[in-house]
Design a protein around this motif. Structure first.
Motif, short mmCIF file in Angstrom:
data_model
loop_
_atom_site.label_atom_id
_atom_site.label_comp_id
_atom_site.label_asym_id
_atom_site.label_seq_id
_atom_site.Cartn_x
_atom_site.Cartn_y
_atom_site.Cartn_z
N SER A 1 0.85 -1.19 0.00
CA SER A 1 0.00 0.00 0.00
C SER A 1 0.89 1.23 0.00
O SER A 1 2.06 1.17 0.38
N SER A 2 0.31 2.34 -0.40
CA SER A 2 1.07 3.59 -0.45
C SER A 2 1.57 3.98 0.93
O SER A 2 2.71 4.43 1.09
N GLU A 3 0.69 3.82 1.93
CA GLU A 3 1.07 4.21 3.29
C GLU A 3 2.24 3.37 3.80
O GLU A 3 3.17 3.91 4.42
N GLU A 4 2.20 2.08 3.53
CA GLU A 4 3.29 1.21 3.99
C GLU A 4 4.61 1.57 3.33
O GLU A 4 5.65 1.65 4.00
N LEU A 5 4.58 1.76 2.02
CA LEU A 5 5.81 2.07 1.31
C LEU A 5 6.41 3.39 1.80
O LEU A 5 7.63 3.50 1.99
N LEU A 6 5.56 4.40 2.02
CA LEU A 6 6.07 5.69 2.48
C LEU A 6 6.60 5.58 3.91
O LEU A 6 7.66 6.13 4.24
N GLN A 7 5.88 4.86 4.75
CA GLN A 7 6.33 4.70 6.13
C GLN A 7 7.65 3.96 6.20
O GLN A 7 8.56 4.34 6.96
N HIS A 8 7.80 2.91 5.40
CA HIS A 8 9.02 2.11 5.44
C HIS A 8 10.21 2.86 4.85
O HIS A 8 11.34 2.73 5.33
N ALA A 9 9.97 3.67 3.82
CA ALA A 9 11.05 4.50 3.29
C ALA A 9 11.48 5.54 4.33
O ALA A 9 12.67 5.86 4.45
N ASP A 10 10.52 6.05 5.09
CA ASP A 10 10.83 7.02 6.14
C ASP A 10 11.66 6.37 7.24
O ASP A 10 12.60 6.99 7.77
N VAL A 11 11.33 5.13 7.59
CA VAL A 11 12.11 4.41 8.60
C VAL A 11 13.55 4.22 8.12
O VAL A 11 14.52 4.42 8.86
N ALA A 12 13.71 3.82 6.87
CA ALA A 12 15.05 3.64 6.31
C ALA A 12 15.83 4.96 6.28
O ALA A 12 17.04 4.99 6.51
N LEU A 13 15.11 6.06 6.03
CA LEU A 13 15.76 7.38 6.02
C LEU A 13 16.30 7.71 7.40
O LEU A 13 17.43 8.22 7.52
N TYR A 14 15.55 7.45 8.44
CA TYR A 14 16.04 7.72 9.79
C TYR A 14 17.30 6.92 10.09
O TYR A 14 18.22 7.40 10.75
N ARG A 15 17.33 5.70 9.59
CA ARG A 15 18.52 4.87 9.81
C ARG A 15 19.72 5.47 9.08
O ARG A 15 20.84 5.50 9.62
N ALA A 16 19.49 5.94 7.86
CA ALA A 16 20.57 6.55 7.09
C ALA A 16 21.11 7.80 7.78
O ALA A 16 22.32 8.02 7.84
N LYS A 17 20.22 8.62 8.35
CA LYS A 17 20.66 9.83 9.04
C LYS A 17 21.38 9.47 10.34
O LYS A 17 22.33 10.14 10.74
N ALA A 18 20.91 8.40 11.00
CA ALA A 18 21.53 8.01 12.26
C ALA A 18 22.94 7.47 12.07
O ALA A 18 23.77 7.53 12.98
N GLU A 19 23.23 6.96 10.89
CA GLU A 19 24.54 6.37 10.63
C GLU A 19 25.48 7.34 9.93
O GLU A 19 26.37 6.92 9.18
N GLY A 20 25.28 8.62 10.15
CA GLY A 20 26.27 9.57 9.68
C GLY A 20 25.84 10.47 8.56
O GLY A 20 26.62 11.30 8.09
#
Length: 734
Positions: A443-462
């Motif tokens: 679903s659109s909501e799931e894909l956007l939410q999961h991309a957002d989660v991955a983005l936080y991980r990317a920011k957290a790792e430098g």
């Protein structure tokens, strides 16, 4: 005199004659015959006279009927304005019976505002004997007013007195109709809609001013022609057939049509056409009313665009992104096609806003949007979600790894310097989170939410990198959300604690200070490390409240130790960049020192190197204000930032703290030994005291002592302790 009377007089006349005058019987007979003839003639004359009298009476009766029932009022008025005669119509117009009207002044029934007009015309009539006509407002007995036309003539009565013969005509209806026609004409000419009237053969008869303004044609250029002059050619014959079918059946049509101006421009109209019919239901005219809806259509198109696009960058917005995501999901289900959703967040964008203003920030976002758009395929979608967040939908991916290639290219591209219109050169980076369709959601909501989660991980790792979504990251995101809720509660329920790690003078081995370190002990979660909750506090804006609470607690505790007779030591408290940039930190600290009574010379504020480098000029001013209060300033984690060491001389500092990462591998790694030695030498050159963090072995301490380091802190002496344990440790050294 009747016939019998005539005969009697004739006989008397004959008898009176003398015998000598008597006639013969024949003469008498003749005379008698003549008398009879005269009698008959006389009777005929008398009968005719009687008939004439009857006709005269009937004519007089008809005259009075016509006089009374005439459609206009007749009045006879004396020279002194007294009503002498009035017909029935006049009494009806004035609403007064005839007997009550006679002897009344006519001016009594004239509206007060029109009295002067009446008297002026009456005077002119008497003086010139010229008939006078004027229009006045009369007032009935019941107070209702009506408009009349007054016609006055001068006459002479039988007694020789001047009298006025006056005719009053009620023209109220004519006035109302005339006023209506004038209003209609004014509306016709001043209407903002174009109006065109044609005859039954569609020949234009009249147009209004708006018609000429909207079409560009003067009235004389179109009168006598048909509306085909305005035809644009965009509607086909079927359109016009349907339009005229509706007009013929219903007498009316309204709709949108495209017509052509005189200069050739084609524009949209909202047109209504009405058929006008006579009493025999035959069409006599057609009336067309139209307006130019170009601006309306432009506004609708603009609103439609704004509903699906970002007004700053003109990129599609979240709503349009969701629509295209749904389309991709449908394709994935039907044709097993893959797609990727990339969530982008600009790094250090806030610094641009803070340093150069929001207009510069907006310009940078526009440049970023343009660069992202030009580097993607036509089937891909670049959207702005808000702030400095963008999303990219990559459709029809051959391999999941292709999303990583695009992400790497974007990171490299956006890392280049950006030149603003004010001449400034800025640098920003980008962090990217990636979710895949269908692997990471349906679903659109799931894909956007999961991309957002991955983005936080990317920011957290430098920052400046990309990450794919996984279930582990989902759990970490849920943990973070839970942590945010718990942290807000912790501040309200006093779950936060301040621990103190001793700072030791290397030359004497005595404790000369302590760094205040924040700890969180949760009833169910246990001790939560600062590395987990401090970044969350910074992201949700809670760090300012926490920082103020820590400062208050430390100053209050320091005052208690002094009051308890413990030796004075400096207490170091970390300031976050948020506290430095927002609000008046100097005023806040001054208030806390005044409230707690803690001496400012024993308070040391620690700032990271990166915090000092951001907005350097403003930071220098803030540090000078802090120094004016009497507090000490230390630069924490030195060597981990990205600034030039030469900038240190611009800041009013007291202490330089060597980051733990340069101490851990001493004496094993020569590089760390050289870096630590260089930092100590440079700090002393700048007249700063140097403190080493994270000292855990005697070898590390020996090296620092050998190279002249002033202070240290670390597990070699003691971990961070609660206030009571630290006080006991401090007492134990004297």
């Amino acid at each position: 005199m009747n016939a019998a009377d005539l005969r009697y007089h004739a006989e008397q006349k004959l008898a009176a004659r003398s015998p000598k005058h008597q006639k013969s019987p024949i003469d008498e007979q003749r005379l008698l015959h003549e008398l009879l003839v005269h009698q008959i003639e006389l009777e005929t004359v008398i009968e005719n006279l009687r008939h004439t009298q009857d006709e005269l009476a009937a004519s007089q009766a008809r005259y009075f009927d016509l006089y009374d029932l005439a459609p206009v009022g007749y009045l006879t008025v004396s020279s002194r304005d007294s009503i002498l005669e009035a017909n029935l119509t006049a009494t009806q117009l004035l609403g007064v019976p005839r007997h009550a009207l006679l002897s009344q002044a006519l001016s009594r029934y004239i509206a007060f505002a029109d009295q002067d007009i009446y008297y002026l015309h009456r005077k002119a009539l008497i003086e010139s004997a010229q008939a006078q006509t004027c229009e006045l407002n009369f007032v009935k007995a019941d107070g209702a007013d009506f408009c009349v036309r007054l016609e006055m003539n001068l006459a002479i009565a039988a007694d020789g007195e001047q009298i006025l013969r006056i005719v009053i005509s009620d023209i109220s209806r004519e006035k109302t109709k005339d006023q209506y026609l004038r209003q209609a004409a004014a509306m016709f000419e001043t209407a903002r809609e174009g109006v065109m009237v044609t005859d039954a053969n569609m020949r234009i008869l009249v147009v209004n001013r708006a018609f000429t303004e909207l079409t560009g044609y003067a009235a004389e250029e179109v009168i006598g022609k048909t509306p085909k002059t305005l035809k644009s050619g965009r509607q086909d014959q079927a359109f016009y057939a349907d339009m005229w079918g509706q007009i013929n059946n219903c007498g009316y049509w309204q709709g949108e049509i495209w017509n052509r101006r005189k200069d050739g421009e084609i524009y949209p109209q909202m047109l209504s056409i009405s058929a006008v019919r006579d009493e025999n239901n035959r069409v006599t005219h057609y009336v067309g009313v139209f307006s130019d809806i170009s601006q309306l259509k432009d506004a609708v198109a603009r609103l439609e665009f704004l509903a699906h696009h970002d007004p700053l960058t003109n990129l599609p917005n979240r709503l349009l992104l969701f629509a295209r995501l749904e389309h991709c999901i449908g394709l994935s289900r039907r044709e097993r096609k893959s797609a990727a959703l990339l969530m982008l967040d600009l790094d250090r964008f806030k610094d641009v806003n803070d340093s150069f203003g929001h207009l510069a920030g907006d310009e940078l976002l526009q440049q970023v949007a343009a660069k992202l758009s030009c580097r993607l395929r036509g089937i891909d979608t670049v959207t702005r979600l808000g702030g400095d967040e963008f999303a990219i939908l990559l459709e029809d991916l051959a391999r999941p790894q292709d999303a990583a290639l695009v992400a790497a290219e974007i990171i490299e591209s956006l890392n280049e310097p950006w030149r603003l219109s004010n001449g400034s050169e800025v640098r920003v980076g980008v962090s990217i989170g990636i979710s895949l369709l269908p692997e990471h959601g349906n679903s659109s909501e799931e894909l956007l939410q999961h991309a957002d989660v991955a983005l936080y991980r990317a920011k957290a790792e430098g920052r400046g990198n990309f990450k794919y979504f996984s279930e582990d990251l989902t759990q970490a995101a849920l943990r973070r959300l839970n942590l945010e809720s718990l942290l807000r509660r912790a501040l309200r329920h006093q779950e936060l604690l301040v621990y103190y790690q001793p700072q030791v003078d290397i030359s004497t081995g005595r404790i000369i200070g302590a760094e205040a370190l924040l700890r969180w002990h949760h009833a169910q979660e246990g001790m939560i490390p600062p590395s987990q909750f401090i970044p969350v506090a910074e992201e949700i804006g809670l760090i300012a409240d926490i920082g103020e609470w820590v400062l208050t607690q430390v100053c209050r505790q320091g005052r208690c130790w002094l009051d308890a007779g413990l030796p004075p030591i400096k207490l170091a408290v970390n300031l976050s960049p948020h506290q430095l940039r927002h609000g008046d930190i100097a005023a806040s600290i001054d208030a806390i020192l005044s409230q707690t009574g803690f001496p400012p010379e024993f308070l040391e504020l620690e700032l990271t190197e990166s915090a000092l480098m951001e907005r350097e000029t403003e930071v220098v001013l803030v540090l000078c204000q802090l120094r004016a209060l009497g507090v000490r300033i230390a630069i924490d984690d030195f060597g981990t930032g990205y600034s030039s060491l030469a900038y240190l001389k611009h800041f009013p500092l007291d202490v330089l703290k060597i980051d733990k990462t340069f101490i851990d591998d001493i004496p094993q790694l020569e590089d760390d030994k050289e870096i630590a030695s260089a930092i100590i030498g440079m700090g002393h050159t700048l007249r700063l005291q140097v403190l080493a963090e994270g000292v855990e072995t005697q070898e590390q301490l020996d090296f620092l002592q050998e190279h002249g380091c002033d202070f240290y802190q670390g597990y070699l002496k003691s971990p961070a302790l609660p206030a009571s344990d630290f006080a006991a440790l401090l007492r134990s050294q004297f």
